[in-house]
Design a protein around this motif. Sequence first.
Motif, mmCIF file in Angstrom:
data_model
loop_
_atom_site.group_PDB
_atom_site.id
_atom_site.type_symbol
_atom_site.label_atom_id
_atom_site.label_comp_id
_atom_site.label_asym_id
_atom_site.label_seq_id
_atom_site.Cartn_x
_atom_site.Cartn_y
_atom_site.Cartn_z
ATOM 1 N N ARG A 180 2.077 -2.096 -2.843
ATOM 2 C CA ARG A 180 1.061 -1.849 -1.811
ATOM 3 C C ARG A 180 -0.341 -1.751 -2.421
ATOM 4 O O ARG A 180 -1.318 -2.233 -1.844
ATOM 5 N N ILE A 181 -0.459 -1.133 -3.579
ATOM 6 C CA ILE A 181 -1.765 -1.051 -4.240
ATOM 7 C C ILE A 181 -2.244 -2.446 -4.616
ATOM 8 O O ILE A 181 -3.391 -2.831 -4.352
ATOM 9 N N LYS A 182 -1.364 -3.222 -5.223
ATOM 10 C CA LYS A 182 -1.757 -4.558 -5.690
ATOM 11 C C LYS A 182 -2.097 -5.483 -4.532
ATOM 12 O O LYS A 182 -2.988 -6.338 -4.660
ATOM 13 N N GLU A 183 -1.413 -5.323 -3.412
ATOM 14 C CA GLU A 183 -1.688 -6.180 -2.247
ATOM 15 C C GLU A 183 -3.110 -6.014 -1.728
ATOM 16 O O GLU A 183 -3.664 -6.931 -1.111
ATOM 17 N N THR A 184 -3.723 -4.865 -1.977
ATOM 18 C CA THR A 184 -5.092 -4.638 -1.519
ATOM 19 C C THR A 184 -6.126 -5.333 -2.403
ATOM 20 O O THR A 184 -7.296 -5.436 -2.019
ATOM 21 N N GLY A 185 -5.706 -5.781 -3.592
ATOM 22 C CA GLY A 185 -6.644 -6.379 -4.529
ATOM 23 C C GLY A 185 -7.512 -5.372 -5.262
ATOM 24 O O GLY A 185 -8.451 -5.755 -5.965
ATOM 25 N N THR A 186 -7.211 -4.105 -5.122
ATOM 26 C CA THR A 186 -8.008 -3.055 -5.758
ATOM 27 C C THR A 186 -7.841 -3.100 -7.272
ATOM 28 O O THR A 186 -6.725 -3.182 -7.786
ATOM 29 N N LEU A 206 10.884 3.342 -4.593
ATOM 30 C CA LEU A 206 9.660 3.971 -4.112
ATOM 31 C C LEU A 206 8.475 3.626 -5.016
ATOM 32 O O LEU A 206 7.359 3.398 -4.528
ATOM 33 N N TYR A 207 8.726 3.583 -6.328
ATOM 34 C CA TYR A 207 7.666 3.148 -7.240
ATOM 35 C C TYR A 207 7.278 1.702 -6.951
ATOM 36 O O TYR A 207 6.093 1.347 -6.927
ATOM 37 N N ARG A 208 8.296 0.855 -6.750
ATOM 38 C CA ARG A 208 8.029 -0.560 -6.503
ATOM 39 C C ARG A 208 7.158 -0.738 -5.259
ATOM 40 O O ARG A 208 6.148 -1.458 -5.285
ATOM 41 N N GLU A 209 7.532 -0.067 -4.184
ATOM 42 C CA GLU A 209 6.764 -0.214 -2.948
ATOM 43 C C GLU A 209 5.343 0.298 -3.120
ATOM 44 O O GLU A 209 4.379 -0.329 -2.644
ATOM 45 N N ILE A 267 0.630 7.183 -0.626
ATOM 46 C CA ILE A 267 0.239 7.254 -2.033
ATOM 47 C C ILE A 267 -0.635 6.056 -2.394
ATOM 48 O O ILE A 267 -1.652 6.195 -3.082
ATOM 49 N N ALA A 268 -0.252 4.862 -1.942
ATOM 50 C CA ALA A 268 -1.037 3.669 -2.229
ATOM 51 C C ALA A 268 -2.422 3.766 -1.594
ATOM 52 O O ALA A 268 -3.437 3.411 -2.222
ATOM 53 N N LYS A 269 -2.491 4.225 -0.357
ATOM 54 C CA LYS A 269 -3.785 4.384 0.319
ATOM 55 C C LYS A 269 -4.670 5.367 -0.441
ATOM 56 O O LYS A 269 -5.870 5.132 -0.625
ATOM 57 N N SER A 270 -4.067 6.467 -0.909
ATOM 58 C CA SER A 270 -4.828 7.462 -1.661
ATOM 59 C C SER A 270 -5.298 6.885 -2.996
ATOM 60 O O SER A 270 -6.406 7.196 -3.461
ATOM 61 N N ALA A 271 -4.475 6.035 -3.604
ATOM 62 C CA ALA A 271 -4.866 5.381 -4.858
ATOM 63 C C ALA A 271 -6.087 4.500 -4.650
ATOM 64 O O ALA A 271 -7.031 4.518 -5.453
ATOM 65 N N VAL A 272 -6.077 3.717 -3.594
ATOM 66 C CA VAL A 272 -7.198 2.829 -3.307
ATOM 67 C C VAL A 272 -8.468 3.641 -3.037
ATOM 68 O O VAL A 272 -9.557 3.318 -3.544
ATOM 69 N N GLU A 273 -8.335 4.706 -2.272
ATOM 70 C CA GLU A 273 -9.499 5.547 -1.977
ATOM 71 C C GLU A 273 -10.045 6.205 -3.248
ATOM 72 O O GLU A 273 -11.266 6.306 -3.430
ATOM 73 N N ALA A 274 -9.147 6.642 -4.130
ATOM 74 C CA ALA A 274 -9.586 7.249 -5.390
ATOM 75 C C ALA A 274 -10.311 6.223 -6.254
ATOM 76 O O ALA A 274 -11.336 6.525 -6.884
ATOM 77 N N ALA A 275 -9.781 5.003 -6.297
ATOM 78 C CA ALA A 275 -10.426 3.949 -7.078
ATOM 79 C C ALA A 275 -11.812 3.634 -6.515
ATOM 80 O O ALA A 275 -12.776 3.464 -7.275
ATOM 81 N N GLU A 276 -11.918 3.568 -5.207
ATOM 82 C CA GLU A 276 -13.218 3.288 -4.585
ATOM 83 C C GLU A 276 -14.211 4.414 -4.856
ATOM 84 O O GLU A 276 -15.426 4.178 -4.904
#
Length: 298
Positions: free
Chosen positions: A73-79, A66-69, A33-42
């Motif tokens: 994960r999204i925030k750790e990418t700096g996105t 699960l929400y926390r993780e 989910i986090a990976k998909s969020a980053v890709e959507a933002a990009e």
Amino acid sequence: MPMNQDVIITAALTGAGDTVRKSPHVPVTPEQIAKSAVEAAEAGAAAVHIHVRDPETGAPSRDPRLYRETVERIKETGTDVIINLTAGMGGDLVVDPLQPLEKLGELPGTDLVGGLDRLPHVDELLPDICTLDCGSLNFGDNLYVSTPEMLRQGAKRIQELGVRPELEIFDTGHLWFAKQLREEGLLDDPTVFQLCMGIPWGAPADPGVLQSMVNMLPEHAQWASFAIGRMQMPWVAQSILLGGHVRVGLEDNLYLGKGNKATNAQLVERAVQITESIGARVVTPDEARVKLGLKPRA
């Protein structure tokens, strides 16, 4: 209402529907989910709308861990992306149509808790936005239950937390009650509405119905609209032309075209193309924060 020239795109990443077995692109685990969020933002999404799922089964979940993780994960990418967490889970009631009081609340598929019990992940994570489903509904073959007092309790707590509620409107009565919450001082301006079209058995994906709902909105409200299935992309243009923002993503639609299963990023890319092709502009997350009355990015 004039056409919207500056458009916020939200990507609804996974939802709670039975879609995991229908497409390999529906994200399930927090990592996915986090990976998909980053890709959507990009791809151009200013905001991502997040449900979580049981990583083992793909079933919808309310587990705060699960929400926390996912958020971490999204925030750790700096996105740079606006986080919009669902708070609608916990309203499902399945009843026996012949004996509705038999085993009430015990039938498979029921997940019914009070308004405040739908918010522990919001209390902990303090996202930019969380949703508030503004009424009960015959949701497909079952019931979604969100009573006036549940909504008052939920709206008050969200207001206390300083989180912006996105008011999920599945029918005109929901909009009527959301305006009542505002009159009671339980919603702060700017109010943010999501007009949800085409979900059985709520408001149909009909341009005339959308226009009537837009006419009912409070002055200066920020709003978006989406429609499910094959109407998702036509609704991008429909919403912008009536002055609104847009939402796309695998929660609402799995395809770019017949037989062409999409990713969230691809759906966002198509929404960007439609937006720009009709003369509007896709805004950045910081611009969206200003429009929605959110705090600046930390």
